[in-house]
Design an enzyme around this catalytic site. Sequence first.
Site, PDB file in Angstrom:
ATOM      1  N   LYS A 157       0.846  -1.185   0.000  1.00  0.00           N
ATOM      2  CA  LYS A 157       0.000   0.000   0.000  1.00  0.00           C
ATOM      3  C   LYS A 157       0.882   1.236   0.000  1.00  0.00           C
ATOM      4  CE  LYS A 157      -3.656   2.330   2.558  1.00  0.00           C
ATOM      5  NZ  LYS A 157      -4.664   2.204   3.624  1.00  0.00           N
ATOM      6  N   LYS A 211      -2.202  -1.782  -3.895  1.00  0.00           N
ATOM      7  CA  LYS A 211      -3.045  -0.585  -3.900  1.00  0.00           C
ATOM      8  C   LYS A 211      -2.226   0.668  -3.950  1.00  0.00           C
ATOM      9  CE  LYS A 211      -5.948   1.760  -0.601  1.00  0.00           C
ATOM     10  NZ  LYS A 211      -6.464   1.816   0.742  1.00  0.00           N
TER      11      LYS A 211
END
Length: 281
Positions: A157, A211
């Site tokens: 992330k 992500k």
Amino acid sequence: MKIAVPSMPGVFQMSADVAVDCLAAAAERGLRAFIVFGVVDRARKDATGSAAVDEGNVVCDLIRKIKAARLPLLAITDLCLCEYTAHGHCGLLAADQSTVDNDRTLPLLARQAVNHARAGADVIAPSGMMDGAVAAVRAALDDGGFADTAVLSYAVKYASGFYGPFRDAADSTPAFGDRRGYQMDPARGVEEALREVTLDIEQGADLIMVKPALPYLDILARVRESVHVPVLAYQVSGEYAMLEAAIANGWLDRERVVSESLNAIKRAGADLIVSYYADRF
Ligand code: PBG
Ligand code: ZN
């Protein structure tokens, strides 16, 4: 209650009753899974994010309602403190208030995870990039009798500018500083991503996430070829807002660009895609 999110046309904050109806209709259309994020009033936010560990909070309430209605949907819950802390950070603050106290945050995540599982969540998704979160959550779930509840780690992330609209939606913009202390540096190479993924799988992650999606397709492809668990990609709020802004101006054709974007993510190797378009495509 249903409130439009200005920077994400077509996306709404919903109370649990409205969300149940919305998900029931989506299930009819073929939706198979959803992920829920809690949004609480400013007045209910505090320094320790206590609303996060409240069994009566909106996330637990929604999951209980979905399960009671026996909707054929896989229920995934986002697990983080930033939607519940007054300062908007993903963990408790250290004594000097300048950084997050990683290790004191873990027991709270463990409690929050067990609450979600008890409410009926099928998959728990730690999203705060706290070191050791997957192990802490896995152990707490096993101890609590929830060995069958899966853990989806937001393993890769990045500290991305593309989360801006989500933070409007969840009112979770950090009051000071940023998330670079715990999220990943967008400029770093694939090795760091592979290391994060390895650590989380060793700790018991059943599924892992990359992500954002579109700006990190190279990372997604490399992660997919190097692990043996399902890999998810998250088409985040900013990716959605970027497309919708151009679509609203008549500059892009929604049908074509959404399909191209999702196909690119799929082609790069995503086994599952988290997308604000899921219900419409
Ligand atoms: C919470 C969380 C965030 C997103 C998912 N879980 C926000 C953040 O890290 O600031 C972003 C999702 C999106 O942009 O759609 N940790
Ligand atoms: Zn967070």
